[in-house]
Design an enzyme around this catalytic site. Structure first.
Site, PDB file in Angstrom:
ATOM      1  N   LYS A   1     -59.649 -14.068  32.082  1.00 15.51           N
ATOM      2  CA  LYS A   1     -61.055 -14.204  31.694  1.00 15.51           C
ATOM      3  C   LYS A   1     -61.883 -13.447  32.718  1.00 15.51           C
ATOM      4  O   LYS A   1     -61.795 -13.695  33.922  1.00 15.51           O
ATOM      5  CB  LYS A   1     -61.463 -15.676  31.675  1.00 15.51           C
ATOM      6  CG  LYS A   1     -62.952 -15.881  31.492  1.00 15.51           C
ATOM      7  CD  LYS A   1     -63.273 -17.347  31.356  1.00 15.51           C
ATOM      8  CE  LYS A   1     -64.765 -17.582  31.380  1.00 15.51           C
ATOM      9  NZ  LYS A   1     -65.100 -18.978  31.088  1.00 15.51           N
TER      10      LYS A   1
HETATM   11  C1  R5P Z   1     -66.794 -20.173  35.330  1.00 18.56           C
HETATM   12  O1  R5P Z   1     -66.187 -20.645  36.264  1.00 18.56           O
HETATM   13  C2  R5P Z   1     -66.586 -20.801  34.115  1.00 18.56           C
HETATM   14  O2  R5P Z   1     -65.274 -20.512  33.675  1.00 18.56           O
HETATM   15  C3  R5P Z   1     -67.536 -20.647  32.960  1.00 18.56           C
HETATM   16  O3  R5P Z   1     -66.983 -21.384  31.958  1.00 18.56           O
HETATM   17  C4  R5P Z   1     -67.722 -19.247  32.528  1.00 18.56           C
HETATM   18  O4  R5P Z   1     -68.542 -18.575  33.403  1.00 18.56           O
HETATM   19  C5  R5P Z   1     -68.186 -19.097  31.060  1.00 18.56           C
HETATM   20  O5  R5P Z   1     -69.389 -19.576  30.855  1.00 18.56           O
HETATM   21  P1  R5P Z   1     -70.654 -18.644  30.599  1.00 18.56           P
HETATM   22  O6  R5P Z   1     -70.402 -17.984  29.256  1.00 18.56           O
HETATM   23  O7  R5P Z   1     -71.778 -19.599  30.584  1.00 18.56           O
HETATM   24  O8  R5P Z   1     -70.696 -17.624  31.680  1.00 18.56           O
END
Ligand code: R5P
Length: 292
Positions: free
Chosen positions: A203
């Site tokens: 990710k």
């Molecule tokens: C970060 O540590 C997390 O995995 C969040 O879930 C990630 O940043 C995704 O969330 P957003 O789309 O709000 O950035």
């Protein structure tokens, strides 16, 4: 003794017809075991090879931020539109009904609010991930951060060992911080380090030159959404990432901070799975938000 009543001789042996090799549809996953593939297939739709994960793990370092004050009120009603839910064991156990039947990508490092202490060599007991029937375990790494890189990559390495033992894929989550670049060079480095250390999913964040990040990463990549954008821009972000080769999104704020999160999640899914353009997906968003 077995019941032999009316047992008949077999007839349909398909003689002359070879058993087809089943292969696997996700990159870098051919050599996984069956259980790990089954878990990947619960996350990434076999039809499109992609996923829309809904991330709501933010509270484990930030507390009850906007949109996540009450998971039962904000996330549960829209969870049906996601392919996979990404969160901590605490929020899954307390707030997500098991009967939803959604695969879980379990945040598996320890949350801390002081960033220099990020995830200080603590990971989940894999038996707890198994108890929760996790389809994947997620862990954050901080490539290039002198204070935390070694610790977070040790966490990833240990989690991969546990995941391999029990057939649970690991998703490496590449952190961004105020001192970290947000370009293809950094995300390419961080993503590749995740895979080289054993991650089965990465990710990371979309950036200019993202196709190079994807090309050099031999496992599926999903993108985080980052800060809340106007809906059309968030759909463009998802579209650009998919066009560059991402296998999906793991978005949080751009969904649960929208005034119409169910419509937004379905619009994102139309980009990810159905090849809709941002304009088409935005039309869908407008239609759904008006309830027609
Ligand atoms: C970060 O540590 C997390 O995995 C969040 O879930 C990630 O940043 C995704 O969330 P957003 O789309 O709000 O950035």
């Amino acid at each position: 003794m077995a019941d032999l009543d009316d047992i008949r001789d077999g007839k349909n042996f398909g003689l002359g017809q070879d058993i087809e090799s089943q292969g696997f549809y996700l990159k870098g996953c051919d050599n996984m075991g069956w259980g790990m593939k089954e878990r990947m297939a619960r996350i990434f739709r076999p039809g499109s090879g992609r996923t829309v994960m809904l991330a709501f793990d933010h509270g484990f370092i930030m507390g009850p931020t906007s949109g996540l004050e009450r998971i039962d009120l904000s996330i549960v009603p829209i969870a049906q539109y996601a392919d996979c839910l990404m969160a901590t064991r605490g929020m899954i156990r307390t707030s997500i009904p098991a009967q939803l039947g959604k695969p879980i990508c379990l945040r598996s490092d320890a949350g801390t609010s002081i960033l220099t202490e990020l995830n200080h060599n603590v990971i989940i007991d894999v038996e707890d991930a198994i108890r929760m029937n996790a389809s994947a375990m997620a862990i954050m790494v901080t490539a290039g951060d002198p204070a935390t890189e070694a610790k977070t990559f040790a966490n990833l390495y240990n989690l991969v060992d546990a995941g391999q033992k029990y057939g649970i894929p690991v998703m490496g989550v590449t952190a961004v911080g105020k001192d970290m670049a947000r370009d293809a060079r950094y995300f390419g480095l961080a993503s590749r380090m995740c895979v080289e250390n054993g991650a089965n999913i990465v990710k990371t964040y979309y950036c200019e030159g993202f196709e190079k990040v994807v090309a050099a990463c031999p496992v599926p990549i999903v993108i985080a959404g980052g800060k809340k954008l106007p809906e059309l821009e968030a759909l463009e972000l998802a579209y650009n990432a998919i066009q560059a080769g991402a296998a999906g999104v793991d978005m949080g704020r751009n969904v649960f901070q929208s005034d119409y999160p169910a419509a937004m999640l379905q619009a994102i899914a139309s980009v990810v799975h159905d090849g809709q353009t941002p304009a088409q997906a935005y039309d869908l968003f407008e239609t759904l938000k008006n309830g027609s």
